[in-house]
Design a protein around this motif. Structure first.
Motif, PDB file in Angstrom:
ATOM      1  N   ALA A  10      40.254  38.439  38.438  1.00  0.00           N
ATOM      2  CA  ALA A  10      40.791  39.793  38.340  1.00  0.00           C
ATOM      3  C   ALA A  10      39.789  40.831  38.809  1.00  0.00           C
ATOM      4  O   ALA A  10      38.570  40.637  38.702  1.00  0.00           O
ATOM      5  N   ASP A  11      40.325  41.929  39.315  1.00  0.00           N
ATOM      6  CA  ASP A  11      39.501  43.092  39.602  1.00  0.00           C
ATOM      7  C   ASP A  11      39.007  43.639  38.264  1.00  0.00           C
ATOM      8  O   ASP A  11      39.799  43.795  37.322  1.00  0.00           O
ATOM      9  N   ALA A  12      37.696  43.922  38.145  1.00  0.00           N
ATOM     10  CA  ALA A  12      37.142  44.302  36.843  1.00  0.00           C
ATOM     11  C   ALA A  12      37.708  45.632  36.353  1.00  0.00           C
ATOM     12  O   ALA A  12      37.952  45.806  35.159  1.00  0.00           O
ATOM     13  N   GLY A  13      37.933  46.566  37.263  1.00  0.00           N
ATOM     14  CA  GLY A  13      38.402  47.878  36.856  1.00  0.00           C
ATOM     15  C   GLY A  13      39.866  47.890  36.434  1.00  0.00           C
ATOM     16  O   GLY A  13      40.199  48.306  35.331  1.00  0.00           O
ATOM     17  N   SER A  14      40.732  47.376  37.316  1.00  0.00           N
ATOM     18  CA  SER A  14      42.173  47.475  37.082  1.00  0.00           C
ATOM     19  C   SER A  14      42.750  46.243  36.377  1.00  0.00           C
ATOM     20  O   SER A  14      43.878  46.273  35.906  1.00  0.00           O
ATOM     21  N   LEU A  15      41.974  45.177  36.330  1.00  0.00           N
ATOM     22  CA  LEU A  15      42.421  43.869  35.836  1.00  0.00           C
ATOM     23  C   LEU A  15      43.589  43.304  36.649  1.00  0.00           C
ATOM     24  O   LEU A  15      44.275  42.379  36.219  1.00  0.00           O
ATOM     25  N   ARG A  16      43.790  43.848  37.824  1.00  0.00           N
ATOM     26  CA  ARG A  16      44.784  43.292  38.743  1.00  0.00           C
ATOM     27  C   ARG A  16      44.304  41.920  39.196  1.00  0.00           C
ATOM     28  O   ARG A  16      43.121  41.728  39.495  1.00  0.00           O
ATOM     29  N   ILE A  17      45.220  40.953  39.239  1.00  0.00           N
ATOM     30  CA  ILE A  17      44.846  39.603  39.671  1.00  0.00           C
ATOM     31  C   ILE A  17      44.713  39.582  41.191  1.00  0.00           C
ATOM     32  O   ILE A  17      45.653  39.941  41.897  1.00  0.00           O
ATOM     33  N   VAL A  18      43.545  39.176  41.674  1.00  0.00           N
ATOM     34  CA  VAL A  18      43.343  39.153  43.123  1.00  0.00           C
ATOM     35  C   VAL A  18      43.499  37.745  43.696  1.00  0.00           C
ATOM     36  O   VAL A  18      43.615  37.565  44.909  1.00  0.00           O
ATOM     37  N   GLY A  19      43.520  36.742  42.823  1.00  0.00           N
ATOM     38  CA  GLY A  19      43.682  35.378  43.297  1.00  0.00           C
ATOM     39  C   GLY A  19      43.405  34.387  42.181  1.00  0.00           C
ATOM     40  O   GLY A  19      43.287  34.780  41.009  1.00  0.00           O
ATOM     41  N   TYR A  20      43.271  33.116  42.573  1.00  0.00           N
ATOM     42  CA  TYR A  20      43.084  32.054  41.588  1.00  0.00           C
ATOM     43  C   TYR A  20      42.066  31.040  42.069  1.00  0.00           C
ATOM     44  O   TYR A  20      41.989  30.748  43.272  1.00  0.00           O
ATOM     45  N   GLU A  21      41.305  30.501  41.127  1.00  0.00           N
ATOM     46  CA  GLU A  21      40.385  29.400  41.437  1.00  0.00           C
ATOM     47  C   GLU A  21      41.045  28.076  41.049  1.00  0.00           C
ATOM     48  O   GLU A  21      41.584  27.955  39.947  1.00  0.00           O
ATOM     49  N   ALA A  22      41.011  27.125  41.963  1.00  0.00           N
ATOM     50  CA  ALA A  22      41.554  25.792  41.692  1.00  0.00           C
ATOM     51  C   ALA A  22      40.530  24.972  40.917  1.00  0.00           C
ATOM     52  O   ALA A  22      39.363  24.883  41.311  1.00  0.00           O
TER      53      ALA A  22
END
Ligand code: C2E
Ligand code: CA
Ligand code: CA
Ligand code: CA
Length: 277
Positions: A47-59
């Protein structure tokens, strides 16, 4: 004292033998695991630290052994590395992770962990780019995570350098995983053109109770920023940690507070590969 010593020696011998036979068993069974549906990937949000928007995923890899049950990757990855089977396990991970990512919203990145031994053959970069093409995932959505110990391995060092360079030329990002736990973090930062560093979970965990850890985390963020890198903190479990990391300028976070690794994420899992001609 002599008898004690002998007992201790016997204890360790027995322990070592048991550990050795467990490793042998896992090494043998891992071959079947790939073909036999025992492996799966789970995905942990970044997640983006500021907005907590998910930017992707780690497998992250999971193995359900038919008789032993779930086995932690920290246990079986080293076994896979020592037997060389990590090459096929790693290829399985690459193709499954890209297959999954192909069904995600196209702005989401997919982070894949790579073992140093996967770089040995010299065609890892081609394999990854080809898999991305097959699954119609733009290479700029790829983040390749390499641990510091990986970049340290003498004879692999040049292979890792060349492969990461080639992947970066395609637009993929190189990530230094577990930053701060290796023996030459700084020279690795200097020699490898990393785009991002992941501050190891152990520093984040002790931040709240251990003043030196606070200084270390702050310093890593400052160093990373001055080098123009993205800084991610791993293992964020509390609001307090999140607040501090934000205040210090950390860019991204990952951890149980944001989301645990999970089987499915958004989107459908019915993606089809792009025909390969
Ligand atoms: P890693 O790459 O540093 O992955 C982060 C580990 O921390 C994961 O453990 C994750 O489940 C765990 N974690 C995430 N957030 C938190 C948190 O808030 N608190 C705590 N206590 N733990 C958290 P996991 O999945 O057991 O993986 C362990 C290691 O195994 C990984 O460390 C990575 O080095 C290796 N690994 C996993 N999957 C793969 C793979 O596909 N290929 C390779 N080569 N290595 C892998
Ligand atoms: Ca990782
Ligand atoms: Ca890590
Ligand atoms: Ca780790």
């Amino acid at each position: 004292a002599k008898a004690d010593g002998r007992n201790t020696a016997r204890f360790f011998n027995k322990h070592l033998k048991e550990e050795e036979s467990l490793r042998l068993m896992l090494a043998r069974d891992l071959e079947q695991a790939i073909s036999g549906d025992q492996l799966r990937l789970v995905f942990q949000p970044i997640a983006d630290a500021g907005s907590l928007r998910i930017v992707g995923y780690e497998a992250l890899l999971r193995w359900k052994h038919p008789t032993l049950g779930d086995i932690a990757p920290d246990l079986f990855i080293p076994v896979a590395e020592s037997t060389g089977i990590i090459t096929s396990v790693g290829s399985w991970v690459i193709s499954r992770a890209l297959a999954a990512a192909s069904s995600w919203p196209p702005h989401m990145v997919v982070a894949i962990n790579l073992s140093p031994l996967q770089f040995r053959s010299g065609d890892l970069a081609d394999e990854i780019i080809e898999a991305a093409r097959r699954w119609n995932v733009a290479p700029c959505r790829l983040e390749l995570e390499v641990t510091e110990s990986a970049t340290l391995l003498g004879f692999q060092r040049d292979n890792v350098l060349v492969a990461l360079e080639s992947l970066k030329n395609h637009g993929a990002k190189a990530v230094m995983d577990d930053f701060g736990t290796g023996h030459s973090s700084l020279s690795n930062l200097k020699d490898f053109a990393f785009d991002k560093i992941k501050i190891d979970r152990s520093f984040v965990a002790s931040m709240l109770t251990h003043a030196p850890s606070v200084s270390i985390v702050k310093a890593i963020i400052g160093l990373g920023k001055s080098l123009g890198l993205t800084i991610l903190a791993e293992g964020v479990e509390t609001e307090e940690q999140l607040a501090d990391l934000r205040a210090w300028g950390c860019n991204q976070v990952q951890g149980y507070l944001i989301g645990k690794p999970a089987e499915t994420i958004i989107g459908s899992s019915l993606a089809m590969p792009v025909s390969s001609n």
